[in-house]
Design an enzyme around this catalytic site. Sequence first.
Site, PDB file in Angstrom:
ATOM      1  N   HIS A  35       1.006  -1.016   0.311  1.00 59.49           N
ATOM      2  CA  HIS A  35       0.533  -0.150   0.150  1.00 59.49           C
ATOM      3  C   HIS A  35       0.930   1.155   0.365  1.00 59.49           C
ATOM      4  CE1 HIS A  35      -3.067  -2.103   1.571  1.00 59.49           C
ATOM      5  NE2 HIS A  35      -3.589  -2.116   0.480  1.00 59.49           N
ATOM      6  N   GLU A  77      -6.080  -9.241   3.289  1.00 60.92           N
ATOM      7  CA  GLU A  77      -5.074 -10.162   3.659  1.00 60.92           C
ATOM      8  C   GLU A  77      -6.342 -11.375   4.698  1.00 60.92           C
ATOM      9  OE1 GLU A  77      -2.440  -9.178   7.029  1.00 60.92           O
ATOM     10  OE2 GLU A  77      -3.762 -11.128   8.610  1.00 60.92           O
ATOM     11  N   SER A 112      -3.625   0.555   6.142  1.00 60.57           N
ATOM     12  CA  SER A 112      -4.565   0.362   7.302  1.00 60.57           C
ATOM     13  C   SER A 112      -3.404   0.571   7.960  1.00 60.57           C
ATOM     14  CB  SER A 112      -5.718   0.121   6.853  1.00 60.57           C
ATOM     15  OG  SER A 112      -4.526  -1.335   7.153  1.00 60.57           O
ATOM     16  N   SER A 165       4.520   0.061   5.225  1.00 62.47           N
ATOM     17  CA  SER A 165       4.988  -0.747   4.094  1.00 62.47           C
ATOM     18  C   SER A 165       5.348   1.372   3.258  1.00 62.47           C
ATOM     19  CB  SER A 165       3.422  -0.549   3.074  1.00 62.47           C
ATOM     20  OG  SER A 165       2.418   0.075   3.719  1.00 62.47           O
TER      21      SER A 165
END
Length: 511
Positions: free
Chosen positions: A269, A356, A451, A494
Amino acid sequence: MSISIAIDGPAGAGKSTIAKRLAAKMNYIYVDTGAMYRAMAVYFTQNHVNPDDEREIDASVVNVDISIEYADGVQQVILNGDNVTAFLRTEETGRMASKTSKYASVRKKLVDLQRKIAKENNCVMDGRDIGTAVLPDAPVKIYLTASSDARAQRRFDELVAKGEQCDYQTIKEDIEQRDYQDMHREISPLCQAEDAVLVDSSDMNIEEVLQAITDIIEKKNARIATTKSGKTVILAESAGFCFGVERAVNTVYEQVDKENVYTYGPIIHNEEVVKDLESKGVRVIENAADFKNTENGTVIIRSHGVSKKVYDDLKNTGVEIIDATCPFVLKIHTIVREESEAGTQIVIIGNEKHPEVEGIMGWSVSPVHVVDTVEKAQNLALDLEKKVCIVSQTTFNYNKFQELVEIISKKGYNVSIRNTICNATEERQTEARKLAKRADAMIVVGGSSSSNTRKLYEICKNECNATFYIQTLNDLDLESLSKADCIGITAGASTPNNIIEEVYTNVRIKL
Ligand code: F3S
């Protein structure tokens, strides 16, 4: 803002020798906390305070001021304006100090003074609870220890060298008894701070211990900087790629020279990385309809993993599959597959829209229940006759997981709880919370759709109102940091290192 190094550990581990040498090497001051307790004892002796009368002690403590000065590099302890260094090592002072150091008022007064010294100076402080109680925010914490055998041998050799009679076994027993007392005392027992680095000096000489600690500090210092206007900038150690993401991103970069390289969904991400890969010819496929275009290509499965169906569909197209699913996620796939095959009902604590979780759901042979709110946990209705297995999305918040598990567990099911939250997430969140508590401003770096970065932002915002969520340096308004003395920086799993470094470097040199 000053920098403190806390060295804790059991008696006889060589803390004060190392702390003094380290302070001299780094040009920091060495704070001998034991000497401060002795200086307090000198005050009690000079003023005829009864060491057995706690009320008398409490009343006297308020009149004491202790500070530390240096003359020719030697520490001088100043008690209410007088240099009392010469009186600190007498038998009488030692007896008074050991009787009075147990009092809460004495401890509190000295801890306040020690914190004041640490606030005003770069210092090395040693003791038994420096990292856990006195300076819990110290950026460098060392827990220096050695086996009781090694410590007993050192003490034995020291006494023999002085020509004293001694017995090795008795020394060792004394050391073990002292360790036990220190670890079990009521106020601030000896224990390793969560964020302290353990150095076991059993098989090391002083030079080796000094070098090991210097290496630890240098590594930490690369992440702590003082700007020209005197601000402290701290980059979280856990900022950036976790092991699973790093592995997946590296896997894609290793394949970029091939023709027709695809990732199943964006590899991470982070728009910057995805754009960079795109410029190198890596394309993103999102669903089965895209498979037909990839027959002669290579598809890389990202760290989130995919469902069994997606995996099989990919396989049937004949493309080369490189599975970069994080091993921790693969472990959840295995649990879910095996448990569901055995007839167990599967509950996933996580966000059902997260790739996921979508992947994990797809390894169950029976319907799966996904829970991410208290309401869903309360409404969950399962078959009481069948077993229940609860797993978690790897990046789920631990406290929330506990809360939801507790609600489900009270429903009378035969539950097996598998905490599959990844440590990397927990560690990053814990460090971010701690850093945000200390900082006047926090910068959280990460992609807008990540997230885990968003969770980091929420955690930091809770502790530090001036928290800024940025994707790259371009989003950062340096002016908004002008009032902060201490600035913390963290980043999601990320966020690539070059973006974090760019932010860290610019904050360091421009403020
Ligand atoms: Fe793997 Fe943990 Fe990262 S599960 S992808 S190492 S956050």
